[in-house]
Design a protein around this motif. Sequence first.
Motif, PDB file in Angstrom:
ATOM      1  N   VAL A 158      95.564 -86.080  27.486  1.00 17.20           N
ATOM      2  CA  VAL A 158      96.270 -87.371  27.426  1.00 17.20           C
ATOM      3  C   VAL A 158      95.270 -88.519  27.437  1.00 17.20           C
ATOM      4  CG1 VAL A 158      97.798 -88.922  28.706  1.00 17.20           C
ATOM      5  CG2 VAL A 158      98.413 -86.509  28.456  1.00 17.20           C
ATOM      6  N   LYS A 159      94.276 -88.426  28.305  1.00 22.35           N
ATOM      7  CA  LYS A 159      93.257 -89.481  28.386  1.00 22.35           C
ATOM      8  C   LYS A 159      92.472 -89.582  27.081  1.00 22.35           C
ATOM      9  CE  LYS A 159      92.655 -89.003  33.385  1.00 22.35           C
ATOM     10  NZ  LYS A 159      91.761 -88.508  34.469  1.00 22.35           N
TER      11      LYS A 159
ATOM     12  N   ASN B 168      93.564 -88.757  24.092  1.00 20.97           N
ATOM     13  CA  ASN B 168      94.429 -89.302  23.042  1.00 20.97           C
ATOM     14  C   ASN B 168      94.695 -90.790  23.222  1.00 20.97           C
ATOM     15  OD1 ASN B 168      94.621 -86.741  21.963  1.00 20.97           O
ATOM     16  ND2 ASN B 168      96.568 -86.263  22.964  1.00 20.97           N
ATOM     17  N   GLY B 169      94.708 -91.225  24.476  1.00 21.18           N
ATOM     18  CA  GLY B 169      94.899 -92.649  24.735  1.00 21.18           C
ATOM     19  C   GLY B 169      96.346 -93.090  24.787  1.00 21.18           C
ATOM     20  N   GLN B 170      97.297 -92.257  24.364  1.00 25.67           N
ATOM     21  CA  GLN B 170      98.701 -92.609  24.435  1.00 25.67           C
ATOM     22  C   GLN B 170      99.540 -91.328  24.402  1.00 25.67           C
ATOM     23  OE1 GLN B 170      99.573 -95.026  20.989  1.00 25.67           O
ATOM     24  NE2 GLN B 170      99.548 -93.289  19.598  1.00 25.67           N
ATOM     25  N   VAL B 171     100.790 -91.460  24.784  1.00 25.53           N
ATOM     26  CA  VAL B 171     101.708 -90.319  24.740  1.00 25.53           C
ATOM     27  C   VAL B 171     102.952 -90.714  23.954  1.00 25.53           C
ATOM     28  CG1 VAL B 171     100.922 -89.314  26.910  1.00 25.53           C
ATOM     29  CG2 VAL B 171     102.754 -91.009  26.945  1.00 25.53           C
TER      30      VAL B 171
ATOM     31  N   GLY C 123     103.099 -93.659  21.466  1.00 27.08           N
ATOM     32  CA  GLY C 123     103.059 -95.054  21.912  1.00 27.08           C
ATOM     33  C   GLY C 123     104.452 -95.627  22.108  1.00 27.08           C
ATOM     34  N   GLN C 124     104.484 -96.813  22.686  1.00 27.93           N
ATOM     35  CA  GLN C 124     105.754 -97.450  23.027  1.00 27.93           C
ATOM     36  C   GLN C 124     106.302 -98.282  21.871  1.00 27.93           C
ATOM     37  OE1 GLN C 124     107.279 -97.029  26.549  1.00 27.93           O
ATOM     38  NE2 GLN C 124     106.125 -95.302  25.697  1.00 27.93           N
TER      39      GLN C 124
ATOM     40  N   GLU D  93     109.019 -94.060  29.782  1.00 26.75           N
ATOM     41  CA  GLU D  93     107.914 -93.778  28.864  1.00 26.75           C
ATOM     42  C   GLU D  93     108.411 -92.996  27.652  1.00 26.75           C
ATOM     43  OE1 GLU D  93     103.461 -92.264  29.731  1.00 26.75           O
ATOM     44  OE2 GLU D  93     104.994 -90.704  30.032  1.00 26.75           O
TER      45      GLU D  93
ATOM     46  N   SER E 146     109.723 -94.671  23.481  1.00 23.74           N
ATOM     47  CA  SER E 146     108.586 -94.293  22.648  1.00 23.74           C
ATOM     48  C   SER E 146     108.928 -94.195  21.161  1.00 23.74           C
ATOM     49  CB  SER E 146     108.020 -92.947  23.114  1.00 23.74           C
ATOM     50  OG  SER E 146     108.891 -91.892  22.752  1.00 23.74           O
ATOM     51  N   ASN E 147     107.899 -94.171  20.370  1.00 24.56           N
ATOM     52  CA  ASN E 147     108.056 -93.981  18.928  1.00 24.56           C
ATOM     53  C   ASN E 147     108.536 -92.569  18.591  1.00 24.56           C
ATOM     54  OD1 ASN E 147     107.177 -96.494  17.555  1.00 24.56           O
ATOM     55  ND2 ASN E 147     105.271 -96.132  18.681  1.00 24.56           N
TER      56      ASN E 147
ATOM     57  N   ARG F 285     105.790 -84.003  26.765  1.00 23.83           N
ATOM     58  CA  ARG F 285     104.593 -84.859  26.886  1.00 23.83           C
ATOM     59  C   ARG F 285     103.333 -84.018  26.863  1.00 23.83           C
ATOM     60  NH1 ARG F 285     101.435 -86.443  31.322  1.00 23.83           N
ATOM     61  NH2 ARG F 285     100.606 -88.588  31.235  1.00 23.83           N
TER      62      ARG F 285
END
Length: 703
Positions: free
Chosen positions: A238-239, A241-244, A247-248, A291, A295-296, A406
């Motif tokens: 996750v870190k 990738n920078g997003q889960v 993204g939002q 979250e 999300s998208n 996730r």
Amino acid sequence: MTNQAETKKYKYVDYLWDKEKEESLGDDQVKLFLYRSNLLGADLRITNYGGGNTSCRTMEKDPLTGEEVEVMWIKGSGGDIGTLDRNGIAGLYVDKLHDLKNVYTGIDMEDEMVALLYHCLYDLDSRAPSIDTPLHGLIPFKHIDHLHPDAVIAIAAAENGEEITKELWNGEIGWLPWQRPGFDLGVQMENYLKENPDIRGLILGSHGLFTWGDTAHECYVNSLETIEQASEYIENAVKKNGQVFGGQKIQSLEQADRKDRASRLMPILRGLCSEENAMIGHFNDSDRVLEFINSNDLDKLAPLGTSCPDHFLRTKIQPLVLNMVPDESLEDRKAVKEKITGQFEEYRAAYADYYEKHKRDNSPAMRDANPVVILYPGVGMFTFAKNKQTARVAAEFYVNAVNVMRGSEAISTYTALPRQEAFDIEYWLLEEAKLKRMPAEKPLSRKVALITGGGGGIGQAIAEKLAAEGANVFITDIREDRASEVNESFGRDVSAYDTCNVTDEEDVDKAFRAACLAFGGVDIVVHSAGLAISKPIQQTTMDDWNLLQDVLVKGQFLLSRSAAEVFEIQDMGGDIVNIASKNGLVSGPNNVGYGTAKAAQMHMSRLLAAELAQYGVRVNTVNPDGVIIGSKIWEGDWAEGRAKAYGISVNELPQHYANRNLLKKIIRPSDIAKGVFAVTAILDKSTGNIINVDGGMPGAFPR
């Protein structure tokens, strides 16, 4: 005490083992197994309510031969490891479990094997053996955990989960592809372990984790370490990738706004979800839920459904995602309901299509086609089920499913169970049989009762009676300490509370919104809040008069108006029960203010019965008299006033009131509660009635 060095090793699970507790249990392996189970069940990241299974083995004396035999002790069907005790387990002969292989003819015999488990029982007081019993009984370990940790299921549900398992654990953890739990899977696990004797655990594709050890503590640590490693692997991904979840896409409303909107929307959703069977609701707007729903990837992942069987058995094949913007106007709730109704109709049609496409010749009839999980982007998650606990647990399981999605998406691509496999579990004949064995529901199950003056006396007795008969109770009182104390006397998922000044319009509306947020809506409103003032007319002040009119009459009006709004939008009928008094029918001295207010309460009830019948709402009155013992009213000046009016002492009042009724009975708060129960649960074709609970007072006979 808990080993601090061990505790520091874990970041993603809780190490709760207490060495002193272990030592106090001695060498009793069953007690140690139960202790381990309870610790594991205390962490929802490890397994959810009712999920997973645990076992241990001991040597026991056979009652018939006197020989030493190996016995497996395992969580029984329908149990929960977090609350597991001695009464919730089954004890089976290990050798007889292996003997079942001699009669097993193949996977077509799978369901028949469950009945044969009873022939393996050592302990005749056992809980019914669960479908997981062969999975434990056919592998050779003293202590075994079968858990559903989010992090491990994320790997189990990943597109390349087997490769990740090999990479992460270097062959220490094995892998078996998805198969429905049962005897055949137990045989496969036994064979796999013969071929791979050095592994310390086994992942079942799309399902969960098996770990083991020679002692309860060794097994516990093995489970924690495996889950910790999986969790760390996912969080590192996750870190990186920078997003889960892609993204939002949208922003959440502020928490207060989310809860306010949820409280206004829940009666609409509850009414629609209760098309076939009345449901109780639960709301969750936790960070993990937001979250996901903001999300998208929501539109991509939500329709896939869950992977672990335990998840979707409680959450249905997929959720309903509301097509609403977070700040959409809710002022015209009828228009909102009309819009949402169309979305429910689409969901029901899709569920019916899923059933028709996948049903077998012997499948049970289609169950309720309404959603269990409803997602509102920017606001939160609603869940509806037969009772509060089941609705709350459904929410917890869907949070687990979100965690799985996730994790899978962070390390690979999430895969759900194939629809046919999902259907075969949801409509499994063994599950159907389990449902039929469930005890009959109580008379007020699936009902929510809002009770004013619930902080003591008659109101508290009513809350206790309705809860005992299956209702969820929402307790209101002008004093928070009283309401809170009564609320604490109930178990989890039974009650909730709020302060409420029944003379304040905004306070009454606030209480209804709080009840709707807690349970999804309201079915029964009991106006029990009250007071009594006994004075000659010359001594009755305007303050006395106004107070009685405000609390008893205005309060009843405000409550009934708010109730009518909820009842109409829910479209599930309802009950209003007003606690009046014999004094509203009988003329007596020094009673003009109280008696007039009580008479107004009774006539308002009749008027409302006539008006609200169009919504299926029944309005009735329960008239107490002489409820001295346990009543809050008699703690004030009222007792002295009535004693003076009758020319007796306060201590003589209980017997005085008992002697004057026909049955010569003392009337207690619990007796009034029975009257409320009768008009809400038994007299279902009665409205506009007055139920006297006074031991028989001829002057108060209404007809």
